[in-house]
Design an enzyme around this catalytic site. Structure first.
Site, PDB file in Angstrom:
ATOM      1  CG  ASP A 164      -1.951  -1.061   1.227  1.00 17.33           C
ATOM      2  OD1 ASP A 164      -2.264  -1.564   0.135  1.00 17.33           O
ATOM      3  OD2 ASP A 164      -2.450  -1.406   2.309  1.00 17.33           O
ATOM      4  CG  ASP A 184     -11.505  -2.212  -0.968  1.00 22.42           C
ATOM      5  OD1 ASP A 184     -10.685  -3.118  -1.206  1.00 22.42           O
ATOM      6  OD2 ASP A 184     -11.268  -1.007  -1.204  1.00 22.42           O
TER       7      ASP A 184
END
Length: 258
Positions: free
Chosen positions: A11, A130
């Site tokens: 990330d 997600d």
């Protein structure tokens, strides 16, 4: 039998690799290029880079660091973050990425998947999803948009399984299921949601969120029937090396690349 893949996730925020818990409270864990080089040397099959604030900030991932990474790697890598058009994807791929992943921009405009698949081929187009799953009832599974920044995250109003099927029809070549409530807590992958998605699509499926030990990878490959398992914090911390993981998986009869 196709080999199962082990993927390391990085990330990215403000030019550095970060990691949080359940998509919140991110802290810096390392340099983009240094970590990419380390995982490649340990034998990871692929890398995935998520610019986690690109979509909520209405910008595209910076192709400059993508190019730096490409100069260091000889393994496939995928890039995500604010890719809203064919032109955005072209810039990322031209910088050296092998695949692009779309999430919130595709939720806002699903035709993006069709456009990317038509231009680059389905093998180049990954859909990230997600999901915030409260319990095992599908009615409580929320697809979340702009999850990289808590103040911008919101329910996308999509049924998870319907969205998976639509993405497949539109030309997505792979699904990455990011389980928000499992992210960073190292308690194992979201087997219930993964099983439901596996039943809904024949596309390659990548499990994301929850890896804490070798047993979790064994479980998700043996019970979740996924094509790849993705992890971040357990690799970043050095608690689990990828070469060690692969040896353990092979010992269990799970086919992996050397």
């Amino acid at each position: 039998m196709l080999a199962r893949r082990v993927i390391a996730c990085l990330d990215v925020a403000a030019g550095a690799v970060v990691k949080g818990v359940r998509f919140r409270d991110h802290r810096v864990v390392g340099d983009i290029v240094e970590l990419a080089r380390r995982y490649a040397s340990e034998g990871v099959d692929e890398l995935v880079f998520y610019d986690i604030t690109a979509s909520p900030e209405r910008r595209c991932v910076d192709a400059a660091w993508v190019a730096r990474v490409a100069c260091e790697l000889d393994i496939p890598f995928c890039v995500a973050g604010g890719i809203r058009s064919v032109a955005d994807a072209e810039a990322v791929l031209a910088a050296g990425a092998d695949k692009v992943s779309v999430n919130s921009p595709a939720l806002a405009r699903p035709q993006l998947i069709d456009e990317l698949a038509a231009r680059f081929g389905s093998q180049c187009v990954v859909l990230g999803i997600d999901v915030d799953a409260q319990g095992e009832a599908t009615s409580n599974w929320r697809v979340v948009a702009n999850s990289g920044r808590p103040d911008a995250a919101h329910d996308a109003g999509r049924d998870l399984l319907a969205w998976v099927r639509e993405a497949e029809r539109r030309g997505a070549g792979e699904i990455v299921l990011n389980a928000i409530r499992h992210d960073g807590v190292r308690a194992g992958y979201a087997l219930t949601q993964l099983g439901a998605v596996r039943a809904a699509t024949g596309l390659p499926l990548v499990a994301s969120g929850g890896a804490g030990c070798i047993a979790h990878f064994v479980e998700v490959f043996e019970r979740g029937d996924v094509d790849a398992a993705l992890a971040a914090s357990v690799f970043h911390s050095g608690e689990l090396r990828i070469d060690e993981l692969k040896r353990a998986l092979a010992a269990r009869g799970i086919v992996v690349r050397p």
